[in-house]
Design a protein around this motif. Structure first.
Motif, PDB file in Angstrom:
ATOM      1  N   LEU A 297      38.965  15.230  34.853  1.00 15.23           N
ATOM      2  CA  LEU A 297      37.801  14.727  35.575  1.00 15.23           C
ATOM      3  C   LEU A 297      37.419  13.339  35.078  1.00 15.23           C
ATOM      4  O   LEU A 297      37.147  12.446  35.885  1.00 15.23           O
ATOM      5  CB  LEU A 297      36.624  15.698  35.433  1.00 15.23           C
ATOM      6  CG  LEU A 297      35.339  15.321  36.162  1.00 15.23           C
ATOM      7  CD1 LEU A 297      35.582  15.064  37.644  1.00 15.23           C
ATOM      8  CD2 LEU A 297      34.289  16.411  35.961  1.00 15.23           C
ATOM      9  N   GLU A 298      37.414  13.137  33.769  1.00 14.47           N
ATOM     10  CA  GLU A 298      37.117  11.811  33.210  1.00 14.47           C
ATOM     11  C   GLU A 298      38.076  10.762  33.763  1.00 14.47           C
ATOM     12  O   GLU A 298      37.660   9.668  34.150  1.00 14.47           O
ATOM     13  CB  GLU A 298      37.222  11.829  31.686  1.00 14.47           C
ATOM     14  CG  GLU A 298      36.053  12.452  30.989  1.00 14.47           C
ATOM     15  CD  GLU A 298      36.226  12.466  29.474  1.00 14.47           C
ATOM     16  OE1 GLU A 298      36.991  11.640  28.930  1.00 14.47           O
ATOM     17  OE2 GLU A 298      35.585  13.314  28.830  1.00 14.47           O
ATOM     18  N   SER A 299      39.354  11.086  33.800  1.00 12.95           N
ATOM     19  CA  SER A 299      40.362  10.153  34.293  1.00 12.95           C
ATOM     20  C   SER A 299      40.126   9.798  35.762  1.00 12.95           C
ATOM     21  O   SER A 299      40.183   8.620  36.146  1.00 12.95           O
ATOM     22  CB  SER A 299      41.752  10.781  34.114  1.00 12.95           C
ATOM     23  OG  SER A 299      42.730  10.017  34.742  1.00 12.95           O
ATOM     24  N   MET A 300      39.852  10.802  36.581  1.00 10.28           N
ATOM     25  CA  MET A 300      39.604  10.552  37.999  1.00 10.28           C
ATOM     26  C   MET A 300      38.332   9.728  38.193  1.00 10.28           C
ATOM     27  O   MET A 300      38.295   8.802  39.002  1.00 10.28           O
ATOM     28  CB  MET A 300      39.491  11.875  38.764  1.00 10.28           C
ATOM     29  CG  MET A 300      40.738  12.747  38.723  1.00 10.28           C
ATOM     30  SD  MET A 300      42.181  12.016  39.488  1.00 10.28           S
ATOM     31  CE  MET A 300      41.812  12.207  41.192  1.00 10.28           C
ATOM     32  N   LEU A 301      37.287  10.063  37.448  1.00  4.27           N
ATOM     33  CA  LEU A 301      36.030   9.309  37.536  1.00  4.27           C
ATOM     34  C   LEU A 301      36.215   7.869  37.072  1.00  4.27           C
ATOM     35  O   LEU A 301      35.707   6.933  37.698  1.00  4.27           O
ATOM     36  CB  LEU A 301      34.943   9.990  36.713  1.00  4.27           C
ATOM     37  CG  LEU A 301      34.408  11.307  37.241  1.00  4.27           C
ATOM     38  CD1 LEU A 301      33.541  11.987  36.188  1.00  4.27           C
ATOM     39  CD2 LEU A 301      33.619  11.104  38.526  1.00  4.27           C
ATOM     40  N   LEU A 302      36.925   7.702  35.989  1.00  7.35           N
ATOM     41  CA  LEU A 302      37.152   6.360  35.458  1.00  7.35           C
ATOM     42  C   LEU A 302      37.872   5.490  36.488  1.00  7.35           C
ATOM     43  O   LEU A 302      37.496   4.338  36.712  1.00  7.35           O
ATOM     44  CB  LEU A 302      37.944   6.432  34.150  1.00  7.35           C
ATOM     45  CG  LEU A 302      38.029   5.166  33.337  1.00  7.35           C
ATOM     46  CD1 LEU A 302      36.648   4.656  32.962  1.00  7.35           C
ATOM     47  CD2 LEU A 302      38.849   5.423  32.071  1.00  7.35           C
ATOM     48  N   HIS A 303      38.857   6.058  37.137  1.00  8.77           N
ATOM     49  CA  HIS A 303      39.588   5.324  38.176  1.00  8.77           C
ATOM     50  C   HIS A 303      38.639   4.902  39.302  1.00  8.77           C
ATOM     51  O   HIS A 303      38.672   3.752  39.762  1.00  8.77           O
ATOM     52  CB  HIS A 303      40.726   6.183  38.725  1.00  8.77           C
ATOM     53  CG  HIS A 303      41.418   5.580  39.891  1.00  8.77           C
ATOM     54  ND1 HIS A 303      42.303   4.525  39.771  1.00  8.77           N
ATOM     55  CD2 HIS A 303      41.329   5.850  41.220  1.00  8.77           C
ATOM     56  CE1 HIS A 303      42.735   4.177  40.970  1.00  8.77           C
ATOM     57  NE2 HIS A 303      42.168   4.966  41.863  1.00  8.77           N
TER      58      HIS A 303
ATOM     59  N   TYR B  95      38.850  21.192  27.615  1.00 12.29           N
ATOM     60  CA  TYR B  95      39.007  19.740  27.534  1.00 12.29           C
ATOM     61  C   TYR B  95      40.082  19.241  28.491  1.00 12.29           C
ATOM     62  O   TYR B  95      40.016  18.098  28.943  1.00 12.29           O
ATOM     63  CB  TYR B  95      39.310  19.299  26.110  1.00 12.29           C
ATOM     64  CG  TYR B  95      38.126  19.386  25.166  1.00 12.29           C
ATOM     65  CD1 TYR B  95      36.820  19.316  25.627  1.00 12.29           C
ATOM     66  CD2 TYR B  95      38.318  19.535  23.803  1.00 12.29           C
ATOM     67  CE1 TYR B  95      35.744  19.394  24.759  1.00 12.29           C
ATOM     68  CE2 TYR B  95      37.235  19.614  22.923  1.00 12.29           C
ATOM     69  CZ  TYR B  95      35.958  19.542  23.409  1.00 12.29           C
ATOM     70  OH  TYR B  95      34.896  19.619  22.555  1.00 12.29           O
ATOM     71  N   ASP B  96      41.069  20.058  28.828  1.00  3.74           N
ATOM     72  CA  ASP B  96      42.076  19.645  29.811  1.00  3.74           C
ATOM     73  C   ASP B  96      41.399  19.303  31.135  1.00  3.74           C
ATOM     74  O   ASP B  96      41.699  18.292  31.759  1.00  3.74           O
ATOM     75  CB  ASP B  96      43.104  20.751  30.050  1.00  3.74           C
ATOM     76  CG  ASP B  96      44.015  20.999  28.865  1.00  3.74           C
ATOM     77  OD1 ASP B  96      44.114  20.112  27.993  1.00  3.74           O
ATOM     78  OD2 ASP B  96      44.633  22.081  28.818  1.00  3.74           O
ATOM     79  N   LEU B  97      40.492  20.167  31.543  1.00  2.00           N
ATOM     80  CA  LEU B  97      39.754  19.945  32.788  1.00  2.00           C
ATOM     81  C   LEU B  97      38.847  18.717  32.661  1.00  2.00           C
ATOM     82  O   LEU B  97      38.809  17.862  33.543  1.00  2.00           O
ATOM     83  CB  LEU B  97      38.941  21.181  33.143  1.00  2.00           C
ATOM     84  CG  LEU B  97      38.077  21.083  34.392  1.00  2.00           C
ATOM     85  CD1 LEU B  97      38.930  20.907  35.632  1.00  2.00           C
ATOM     86  CD2 LEU B  97      37.209  22.321  34.527  1.00  2.00           C
ATOM     87  N   THR B  98      38.131  18.632  31.558  1.00  2.00           N
ATOM     88  CA  THR B  98      37.212  17.516  31.342  1.00  2.00           C
ATOM     89  C   THR B  98      37.973  16.187  31.323  1.00  2.00           C
ATOM     90  O   THR B  98      37.537  15.211  31.930  1.00  2.00           O
ATOM     91  CB  THR B  98      36.435  17.701  30.027  1.00  2.00           C
ATOM     92  OG1 THR B  98      35.748  18.946  30.083  1.00  2.00           O
ATOM     93  CG2 THR B  98      35.441  16.585  29.811  1.00  2.00           C
ATOM     94  N   GLU B  99      39.114  16.161  30.649  1.00  2.00           N
ATOM     95  CA  GLU B  99      39.901  14.931  30.588  1.00  2.00           C
ATOM     96  C   GLU B  99      40.430  14.526  31.961  1.00  2.00           C
ATOM     97  O   GLU B  99      40.464  13.342  32.296  1.00  2.00           O
ATOM     98  CB  GLU B  99      41.041  15.087  29.586  1.00  2.00           C
ATOM     99  CG  GLU B  99      40.537  15.080  28.150  1.00  2.00           C
ATOM    100  CD  GLU B  99      41.599  15.461  27.131  1.00  2.00           C
ATOM    101  OE1 GLU B  99      42.789  15.619  27.510  1.00  2.00           O
ATOM    102  OE2 GLU B  99      41.238  15.605  25.955  1.00  2.00           O
TER     103      GLU B  99
ATOM    104  N   ALA C 178      43.310  21.194  40.431  1.00  2.00           N
ATOM    105  CA  ALA C 178      43.804  20.949  41.796  1.00  2.00           C
ATOM    106  C   ALA C 178      42.653  20.561  42.725  1.00  2.00           C
ATOM    107  O   ALA C 178      42.786  19.641  43.540  1.00  2.00           O
ATOM    108  CB  ALA C 178      44.527  22.190  42.326  1.00  2.00           C
ATOM    109  N   PHE C 179      41.501  21.244  42.606  1.00  2.00           N
ATOM    110  CA  PHE C 179      40.337  20.887  43.416  1.00  2.00           C
ATOM    111  C   PHE C 179      39.903  19.448  43.148  1.00  2.00           C
ATOM    112  O   PHE C 179      39.639  18.679  44.072  1.00  2.00           O
ATOM    113  CB  PHE C 179      39.167  21.841  43.148  1.00  2.00           C
ATOM    114  CG  PHE C 179      37.857  21.290  43.630  1.00  2.00           C
ATOM    115  CD1 PHE C 179      37.569  21.221  44.978  1.00  2.00           C
ATOM    116  CD2 PHE C 179      36.929  20.789  42.725  1.00  2.00           C
ATOM    117  CE1 PHE C 179      36.367  20.682  45.433  1.00  2.00           C
ATOM    118  CE2 PHE C 179      35.734  20.248  43.164  1.00  2.00           C
ATOM    119  CZ  PHE C 179      35.450  20.196  44.523  1.00  2.00           C
ATOM    120  N   ILE C 180      39.828  19.064  41.881  1.00  2.00           N
ATOM    121  CA  ILE C 180      39.400  17.710  41.508  1.00  2.00           C
ATOM    122  C   ILE C 180      40.354  16.671  42.097  1.00  2.00           C
ATOM    123  O   ILE C 180      39.922  15.665  42.668  1.00  2.00           O
ATOM    124  CB  ILE C 180      39.295  17.571  39.984  1.00  2.00           C
ATOM    125  CG1 ILE C 180      38.117  18.401  39.461  1.00  2.00           C
ATOM    126  CG2 ILE C 180      39.142  16.104  39.563  1.00  2.00           C
ATOM    127  CD1 ILE C 180      38.116  18.578  37.953  1.00  2.00           C
TER     128      ILE C 180
END
Length: 192
Positions: A126-132, A120-124, A62-64
């Motif tokens: 974050l990866e998705s948000m960063l990628l966007h 990995y749920d959190l990492t994925e 939620a924070f991310i």
């Protein structure tokens, strides 16, 4: 309601003392109930820990989401730097973040594989948000950088900083590492 209070009390105890060092009596005491009453909400200490871990991940996700939806006019570099700064502050000031980082890196031995998979749920996310974020400006970066490579590099820096936070908190050493790694990262991203 007591279930959530127990989880929040457990976050504190597990963050401060680890799985083995946290006691159900202390957790119950923080909520104002007897230890035996915990069992009407959670089958065991392990069940409470798992619930706390899931709760913690949902709070961090939620924070991310809020962070990346709320930094609209910032440049990519500003957003990424601000994320590091805010996460460092969250680790110092938010039990949820401290619990999650500690147990993502040093989970109880008997729950290690499960906790890593859940992390990995959190990492994925974050990866998705960063990628966007990165895909929206990648055409303006030099060296024909691939968005996935930028994300992986940033996450590697973040992982290193998390480990430093675990061992030394918000120290001069951490601040120096942030400054040094950030200079190299930004230079590698330099705009055309």
């Amino acid at each position: 309601m007591t279930g959530t209070k127990l989880i929040e009390a457990a976050l504190l105890q597990f963050a401060l003392h680890g799985y083995e060092g946290a006691s159900l009596s202390s957790i119950a005491g923080e909520v104002g109930i007897k230890k035996e009453s915990i069992y009407s909400h959670f089958k065991s200490k392990e069940h409470l820990f798992r619930s706390a871990f899931d709760y913690s991940i949902s709070k961090e996700i939620a924070f991310i989401e809020v962070f990346f939806s709320g930094t609209g006019n910032s440049t990519l570099i500003e957003k990424l730097k601000q994320f590091i700064t805010e996460y460092m502050d969250r680790y110092e000031n938010t039990i949820n973040t401290r619990f999650l980082i500690r147990n993502a890196y040093f989970p109880p031995a008997h729950l290690k594989e499960e906790m890593i998979l859940k992390s990995y749920d959190l990492t994925e996310k974050l990866e998705s948000m960063l990628l966007h974020e990165i895909e929206s400006v990648i055409h303006r970066l030099r060296n024909n950088l691939q968005p996935e490579d930028v994300v992986m590099t940033y996450l590697t820096i973040l992982d290193g900083l998390f480990v430093e936070m675990l061992y030394g908190g918000k120290s001069e050493r951490l601040l120096k590492r942030i400054d040094s790694s950030w200079k190299v990262f930004v230079e590698g991203l330099s705009y055309k």
